[in-house]
Design an enzyme around this catalytic site. Sequence first.
Site, PDB file in Angstrom:
ATOM      1  N   THR B 169      -8.191  43.519 -45.948  1.00  0.00           N
ATOM      2  CA  THR B 169      -7.931  44.722 -46.762  1.00  0.00           C
ATOM      3  C   THR B 169      -8.810  45.834 -46.196  1.00  0.00           C
ATOM      4  O   THR B 169      -8.425  46.525 -45.274  1.00  0.00           O
ATOM      5  CB  THR B 169      -8.198  44.482 -48.257  1.00  0.00           C
ATOM      6  OG1 THR B 169      -9.515  43.975 -48.436  1.00  0.00           O
ATOM      7  CG2 THR B 169      -7.186  43.517 -48.829  1.00  0.00           C
ATOM      8  N   LYS B 196     -11.511  36.708 -45.774  1.00  0.00           N
ATOM      9  CA  LYS B 196     -11.449  38.159 -45.883  1.00  0.00           C
ATOM     10  C   LYS B 196     -12.378  38.524 -47.031  1.00  0.00           C
ATOM     11  O   LYS B 196     -12.578  37.754 -47.970  1.00  0.00           O
ATOM     12  CB  LYS B 196     -10.034  38.680 -46.145  1.00  0.00           C
ATOM     13  CG  LYS B 196      -9.417  38.375 -47.474  1.00  0.00           C
ATOM     14  CD  LYS B 196      -9.793  39.211 -48.662  1.00  0.00           C
ATOM     15  CE  LYS B 196      -9.889  40.667 -48.397  1.00  0.00           C
ATOM     16  NZ  LYS B 196     -10.292  41.362 -49.704  1.00  0.00           N
ATOM     17  N   THR B 207     -15.933  38.719 -53.346  1.00  0.00           N
ATOM     18  CA  THR B 207     -14.499  39.001 -53.475  1.00  0.00           C
ATOM     19  C   THR B 207     -13.855  38.648 -52.204  1.00  0.00           C
ATOM     20  O   THR B 207     -13.879  39.397 -51.253  1.00  0.00           O
ATOM     21  CB  THR B 207     -14.171  40.448 -53.615  1.00  0.00           C
ATOM     22  OG1 THR B 207     -14.664  40.845 -54.844  1.00  0.00           O
ATOM     23  CG2 THR B 207     -12.670  40.657 -53.606  1.00  0.00           C
ATOM     24  N   GLU B 287     -18.494  46.630 -47.012  1.00  0.00           N
ATOM     25  CA  GLU B 287     -18.095  48.029 -47.081  1.00  0.00           C
ATOM     26  C   GLU B 287     -19.278  48.961 -46.900  1.00  0.00           C
ATOM     27  O   GLU B 287     -20.234  48.937 -47.670  1.00  0.00           O
ATOM     28  CB  GLU B 287     -17.426  48.312 -48.420  1.00  0.00           C
ATOM     29  CG  GLU B 287     -16.017  47.737 -48.457  1.00  0.00           C
ATOM     30  CD  GLU B 287     -15.391  47.814 -49.837  1.00  0.00           C
ATOM     31  OE1 GLU B 287     -16.056  48.311 -50.757  1.00  0.00           O
ATOM     32  OE2 GLU B 287     -14.240  47.372 -49.974  1.00  0.00           O
ATOM     33  N   ASN B 406     -15.076  53.422 -51.604  1.00  0.00           N
ATOM     34  CA  ASN B 406     -14.717  52.943 -52.929  1.00  0.00           C
ATOM     35  C   ASN B 406     -14.326  54.027 -53.911  1.00  0.00           C
ATOM     36  O   ASN B 406     -13.862  53.733 -55.000  1.00  0.00           O
ATOM     37  CB  ASN B 406     -15.850  52.094 -53.498  1.00  0.00           C
ATOM     38  CG  ASN B 406     -15.848  50.738 -52.836  1.00  0.00           C
ATOM     39  OD1 ASN B 406     -14.889  49.999 -52.951  1.00  0.00           O
ATOM     40  ND2 ASN B 406     -16.913  50.440 -52.100  1.00  0.00           N
ATOM     41  N   SER B 411      -6.222  55.457 -54.404  1.00  0.00           N
ATOM     42  CA  SER B 411      -5.443  56.683 -54.251  1.00  0.00           C
ATOM     43  C   SER B 411      -5.125  56.924 -52.786  1.00  0.00           C
ATOM     44  O   SER B 411      -5.294  56.072 -51.940  1.00  0.00           O
ATOM     45  CB  SER B 411      -6.200  57.862 -54.848  1.00  0.00           C
ATOM     46  OG  SER B 411      -7.546  57.866 -54.422  1.00  0.00           O
TER      47      SER B 411
END
Lengths: 411, 411
Positions: B169, B196, B207, B287, B406, B411
């Site tokens: 992702t 992942k 996650t 991230e 994040n 969006s």
Amino acid sequence: MTRTATAHPQQWLLRTQGVTAPEGFRAAGIAAGIKASGKPDLALVFNEGPDYGAAGVFTRNQVKAAPVLWSRQVLNNQRLKAVILNSGGANACTGPGGFQDAHATAEAVAAALSQWGTETGAIEVAVCSTGLIGDRLPLAKVLAGVTEIVHEMAGGLVGGDDAARAIMTTDTVPKQVALHHEVSPDANWIVGGMAKGAGMMAPSLATMLVVLTTDAVADAGMLESALRRAAARTFDRLDVDGATSTNDTVLLLSSGASGIRPSQEDLDIAVGAVCDDLCAQMQADAEGVTKRVTIVVAGARSEDDALAAARAIGRDSLVKTAMFGSDPNWGRVLAAVGMSPFPLDPNRISVSFNGSPVCVDGAGAPGARDVDLSGPDVEVLVDLGLGESSAFIRTTDLSHAYIEENSAYSS
Amino acid sequence: MTRTATAHPQQWLLRTQGVTAPEGFRAAGIAAGIKASGKPDLALVFNEGPDYGAAGVFTRNQVKAAPVLWSRQVLNNQRLKAVILNSGGANACTGPGGFQDAHATAEAVAAALSQWGTETGAIEVAVCSTGLIGDRLPLAKVLAGVTEIVHEMAGGLVGGDDAARAIMTTDTVPKQVALHHEVSPDANWIVGGMAKGAGMMAPSLATMLVVLTTDAVADAGMLESALRRAAARTFDRLDVDGATSTNDTVLLLSSGASGIRPSQEDLDIAVGAVCDDLCAQMQADAEGVTKRVTIVVAGARSEDDALAAARAIGRDSLVKTAMFGSDPNWGRVLAAVGMSPFPLDPNRISVSFNGSPVCVDGAGAPGARDVDLSGPDVEVLVDLGLGESSAFIRTTDLSHAYIEENSAYSS
């Protein structure tokens, strides 16, 4: 600015004064050279009496700064004549020498006040510090500042405002408020307060120093009760970044100078309103904030459950970054609330953002992705569908400015 | 890249293959049109047998995605022939329809595999999904993709790599590894895996989706034991942002195709090493990460205490932003550890950064402010001075890029 509190429209008035609004208090704020920037860094709040009742609540962090250890100890007597506060250094993690510095500062304040005409013991002086953890304070500068600040004390707005400015660290504005209770056209009593705090804001008190003053006649038991109740419902429910400071201190001093003895209920209302207003000011000025976010959890089996769920959501980095992006990403709210420490039924959870339903019974509502969160205030309402209890916490978004401010604080 | 694991230098070899490294597994990854970007989004891992033992661990979040509910249910039989995974949508908070979608996907995989020549029931197919919470999957595309992917399956490196890419992702690189245990020059068994996960990384599993495969002969009880033990010491101790996903899934499948039956201890070592390596890969690709931070807590009364303290530090936003700024602000570590849920003695706590003491017995060490943290790896060692137990967690800094990524995910 004059605002009318909702509870008793004719009698309660919130004003933007601070600790010197009540009768019997003087305050001052000066630059003592503790901050390298030369900005104000030393504040004094002085109670002229006739009463000297006091109460305090302190950080729940097990690592407590020296001034917290000192002030907690002197508060055992439920009596204070003065509070000395410094910014520019937390005096935390400074060993036995740091505690001696806090003690020496209280002794110096007591000596200066005694020389000035008010017999004072160190045991009647609370000490509060805020700033970087781990460095000793420049004691010579602090002690010289104490001598100077006693001469600077003034009544009225000026002294309170100077004090509120001298305790700022990363705050961008001073924070103060006073609630006036007009018992009759020519009789009133007041609770005033000032606060600093913009980050390291935590579940058990925000990282902050708060001094509250009142000219009400109230014994220490009443003060203690009003303060604990207010703190639990205000500062304890402000959570900017989940971090709890080593220095959190909230003090309430009464002079009794109004000669009016309010009921416990009225004192609770006044202290609660002042704490609530200071909380809102701290939330609005929190480090890097671009959104003021209120998380309301309803439909819980108990208020404790509601509060635990609200905290879980309010501390979630993904919820907070979504808020920064004005992104109605309600799935992150569901993921956060799913970690609540009590049993949930995911299929009963409903969520709305600023009144628009985004999730109903655990699944997305039509139009959920289009809800406009571009304004500065966001209310997240989560209904757990399990009971009748509710609670809310105040938090903020997680922004670039928060990172910027906190990645370079000590350097 | 070939690395030699430290435990048994002659026998254990880590290689950068993935789920198809062990004998008896095929895999594939394709673009099925689930992601609007057109990137790969559907992966299949297929166990050709002769054994079909399987074990799984799942998110502890009470809000569980539909594929988690499905896979947990089929795992009751401790037997899997295939795992179908999609990115581009989490199928979480999607109501009864979302569960029907997960079930329909498993049915489609079973039908396609049966048609392809391997009699398979839906109950032998686990389903994993990752992506945005709250939207239904485009089922027609998923089902068409299932038919296609069964024909794409290939042995060797290619299929495993394609599968690892199709589950990404916000990951920037695919994550896979395999541990080869050479029992003799011409006999070996292998544990392979892919993962992942780059954010929403949590205390109870990050996650992430992880599929592990082995050609060892091992009954389901052995697999379950090895997997639980490994997950508790690896994925459970990776904490990027304190958030726990609704979709976390770790599966371990055995084909028995090597004909070699390792001891439980050897299986534990192999599964543990593969999980540990995948963890390090996820940490490095988290991230917005600019620092890989390891928090070691020693001198605790128990491992649970050590772990709780390490988590408290690793989740502290102020510690994490200081790391981003390469700022040796050790006071924030003290403030964070002070919130540990067990009694501490602040005057016994010592801290070092990358081996340089910054705090000794609760107070600053000389030169503490000058420690260089500019490199990409930081080890924070906290000695509580209370006992003999220790534990570590892996985390990251909190950076501008984390906020950026994040605040604009949905969006």
